[in-house]
Motif scaffolding. Structure first.
Motif, short mmCIF file in Angstrom:
data_model
loop_
_atom_site.label_atom_id
_atom_site.label_comp_id
_atom_site.label_asym_id
_atom_site.label_seq_id
_atom_site.Cartn_x
_atom_site.Cartn_y
_atom_site.Cartn_z
N GLY A 335 0.61 -1.12 0.19
CA GLY A 335 0.04 -0.28 -0.16
C GLY A 335 1.23 1.44 0.12
O GLY A 335 0.40 2.41 0.06
N PHE A 336 1.63 1.24 -0.63
CA PHE A 336 2.92 2.62 -0.78
C PHE A 336 2.90 3.03 -1.84
O PHE A 336 2.98 2.44 -2.90
CB PHE A 336 4.05 2.01 -0.23
CG PHE A 336 4.88 1.71 0.97
CD1 PHE A 336 5.10 2.51 2.56
CD2 PHE A 336 4.86 0.22 1.34
CE1 PHE A 336 5.00 1.97 3.74
CE2 PHE A 336 5.13 0.20 2.59
CZ PHE A 336 5.15 0.88 4.08
N ASP A 337 2.26 4.21 -1.95
CA ASP A 337 2.52 5.30 -2.66
C ASP A 337 3.07 6.02 -3.52
O ASP A 337 3.65 6.27 -4.19
CB ASP A 337 1.02 6.18 -2.03
CG ASP A 337 0.17 5.44 -1.90
OD1 ASP A 337 -0.92 5.37 -2.51
OD2 ASP A 337 -0.24 6.02 -0.38
N TYR A 338 4.64 6.00 -2.03
CA TYR A 338 5.73 7.27 -2.54
C TYR A 338 7.36 5.79 -2.18
O TYR A 338 6.99 4.98 -1.09
CB TYR A 338 6.13 8.06 -1.69
CG TYR A 338 4.72 8.63 -2.07
CD1 TYR A 338 5.32 10.10 -3.83
CD2 TYR A 338 3.83 9.39 -1.55
CE1 TYR A 338 3.85 10.87 -3.46
CE2 TYR A 338 3.16 9.80 -1.94
CZ TYR A 338 2.67 10.37 -2.28
OH TYR A 338 1.53 11.77 -2.97
N VAL A 339 8.06 5.57 -2.89
CA VAL A 339 9.50 4.81 -2.60
C VAL A 339 10.46 5.76 -2.64
O VAL A 339 10.92 6.64 -3.61
CB VAL A 339 9.20 3.51 -3.55
CG1 VAL A 339 10.77 3.06 -3.82
CG2 VAL A 339 8.29 2.91 -3.56
N LEU A 340 11.11 6.20 -1.62
CA LEU A 340 12.74 7.19 -0.90
C LEU A 340 13.78 6.25 -1.41
O LEU A 340 13.80 5.32 -0.53
CB LEU A 340 12.05 8.05 -0.02
CG LEU A 340 13.70 8.89 0.04
CD1 LEU A 340 13.18 10.02 1.62
CD2 LEU A 340 14.98 8.50 0.28
N LEU A 341 14.31 6.11 -2.25
CA LEU A 341 15.66 5.49 -2.81
C LEU A 341 17.19 6.26 -2.72
O LEU A 341 16.65 7.61 -3.52
CB LEU A 341 15.41 4.95 -4.10
CG LEU A 341 14.30 4.06 -4.34
CD1 LEU A 341 14.24 3.23 -5.53
CD2 LEU A 341 14.26 2.88 -3.08
N ARG A 342 17.73 5.97 -2.29
CA ARG A 342 19.07 6.48 -2.10
C ARG A 342 19.95 5.89 -1.61
O ARG A 342 20.01 4.91 -1.35
CB ARG A 342 18.58 7.59 -0.85
CG ARG A 342 19.09 7.14 0.15
CD ARG A 342 18.96 8.29 1.39
NE ARG A 342 20.46 9.07 1.65
CZ ARG A 342 20.63 9.02 3.27
NH1 ARG A 342 19.84 8.28 3.94
NH2 ARG A 342 21.84 9.44 3.28
N GLY A 343 21.93 6.35 -2.11
CA GLY A 343 22.68 5.01 -1.58
C GLY A 343 24.18 6.28 -1.66
O GLY A 343 24.41 7.54 -1.89
N PHE A 344 25.26 5.04 -1.72
CA PHE A 344 26.51 6.29 -1.54
C PHE A 344 27.44 5.94 -2.87
O PHE A 344 27.16 4.21 -2.83
CB PHE A 344 26.76 6.04 -0.02
CG PHE A 344 26.50 5.80 0.75
CD1 PHE A 344 27.14 7.62 1.44
CD2 PHE A 344 25.71 5.98 1.30
CE1 PHE A 344 26.35 7.82 2.26
CE2 PHE A 344 24.77 6.55 2.77
CZ PHE A 344 25.11 7.08 3.20
#
Length: 372
Positions: A335-344
């Motif tokens: 049920g997630f509407d947004y996905v925040l993705l980050r990394g190094f």
């Protein structure tokens, strides 16, 4: 269709985390000291924003904290150098009054035709908050946050606001410029009182990624809490990402990220957790501690190794683009509407994720819609 968010490393960026240092300052965003490998220069942060805009991310999160650049100043600068990227900038209720923050956001929102979004951050480090003059205890801070969000929504929509509460008092307050549409309020927090604040007042509830089972429990709990108040929330989940052409290569990349991790950095992180009162950060730290014997693997393609030195948003998806896309589809299905993705490092990760992961996720979601 799900939207993708990434984060600007306004505290600095690096190829490795937890670099050896004798400094007493450990940045919880980078796991390094006050001298990061890639400082948050105007050129680098602008490059991050433009890469996000070009690679399928709808929104750029601008964090707040003692080790970060000021989110408002960064948002104002990037607003003039992007054309469609939404700028989700953070504010702490103890640092800026609701009327002032509403005007700051509304100004950028007006000049960008609705691209400015508010992220209300209560704060989880009493030491850091005290340095800014905020001495309220944990639960009282969240009560203040509830009032803060309530007032923001009134200021964004009503011609005039007169209000007297426990923390704020306004007399005939009006907002210029008034947003054409009220911007959605983003907010996160894992404690019981934070969840109540979200259910009553927030529009988008932001969560740091954990195991699939824990996230299933959390989102179901929040749906029930929101329904109790006759409300429906939208939900965001956050992960670090470590990619490789093969799964073996991805895990080698993950090991490389912490290959320079120092014992002093780990001790400083332990101290931050002990002194802090962030329930979410403590949950992630617990996952890291209990998975140490399994090389910090907490599920399929899920890794808590970065949590040794990072605080929030430290659980990583590790694998090939196809594997990471598969895991994201599973979480989105909750049920997630947004996905925040980050990394190094952030810039390369934004480009890799935008090129190889986001298109896969979108295509698989389209296929699912066709077959429903």
């Amino acid at each position: 269709m799900v939207e993708f968010i990434t984060m600007a490393p306004t505290s600095g960026d690096s190829t490795f985390v937890g670099l050896g240092s004798n400094s007493t300052n450990l940045n919880s965003w980078t796991g390094t000291d006050e001298n990061p490998e890639r400082p948050p220069t105007v050129e680098y942060i602008e490059a991050i924003a433009k890469a996000a805009e070009a690679h399928g991310f709808s929104t750029l999160l601008l964090p707040t904290g003692a080790g970060c650049l000021d989110s408002l100043a960064v948002a104002a600068y990037l607003a003039a150098r992007t054309t469609k990227l939404h700028l989700l900038f953070a504010a702490r209720p103890g640092a800026t009054s609701p009327a002032i923050f509403a005007k700051q956001l509304a100004t950028i929102n007006c000049w960008t035709h609705g691209r400015a979004l508010p992220n209300i951050v209560t704060g989880g480090s009493p030491e850091e908050l005290a340095a800014e003059g905020d001495f309220l205890d944990h639960d009282t801070r969240y009560e203040r946050t509830r009032e803060y969000i309530h007032l923001l929504k009134q200021l964004f929509t009503l011609p005039s606001v007169t209000y007297e509460g426990r923390f704020y008092r306004l007399e005939n307050a009006s907002l210029f410029p008034k947003p054409a549409q009220r911007p959605p309020i983003y907010f996160g927090g894992a404690s019981d009182i934070a969840k109540e604040v979200a259910a009553k007042e927030a529009d988008v509830y932001m969560m740091w990624g954990e195991t699939f089972e824990r996230m299933k429990e959390r989102i179901e709990e929040m749906k029930q809490k929101a329904a109790h108040y006759g409300r429906t929330l939208r939900y965001s989940i956050s992960f670090q990402v470590v990619l490789g052409e093969t799964e073996k290569e991805a895990w080698e990349q993950a090991d490389a990220l912490v290959s320079h991790l120092s014992e002093s950095a780990k001790r400083k992180k332990d101290e931050l957790i002990q002194k802090g009162d962030s329930v979410g950060a403590k949950r992630l730290h617990e996952l890291m501690k209990t998975s140490a014997e399994r090389r910090f693997q907490i599920g399929p393609n899920l890794w808590a190794g970065l949590t040794q030195v990072l605080s929030g948003n430290s659980i990583a998806l590790v694998g090939t683009p196809e594997q990471v896309a598969d895991r994201l589809i599973e979480f989105i299905g909750l049920g997630f509407d947004y996905v925040l993705l980050r990394g190094f490092p952030h810039l390369e990760t934004i480009e890799q994720v935008g090129t190889s992961v986001i298109p896969l996720v979108r295509e698989r979601l389209r296929q699912t819609e066709v077959w429903i």
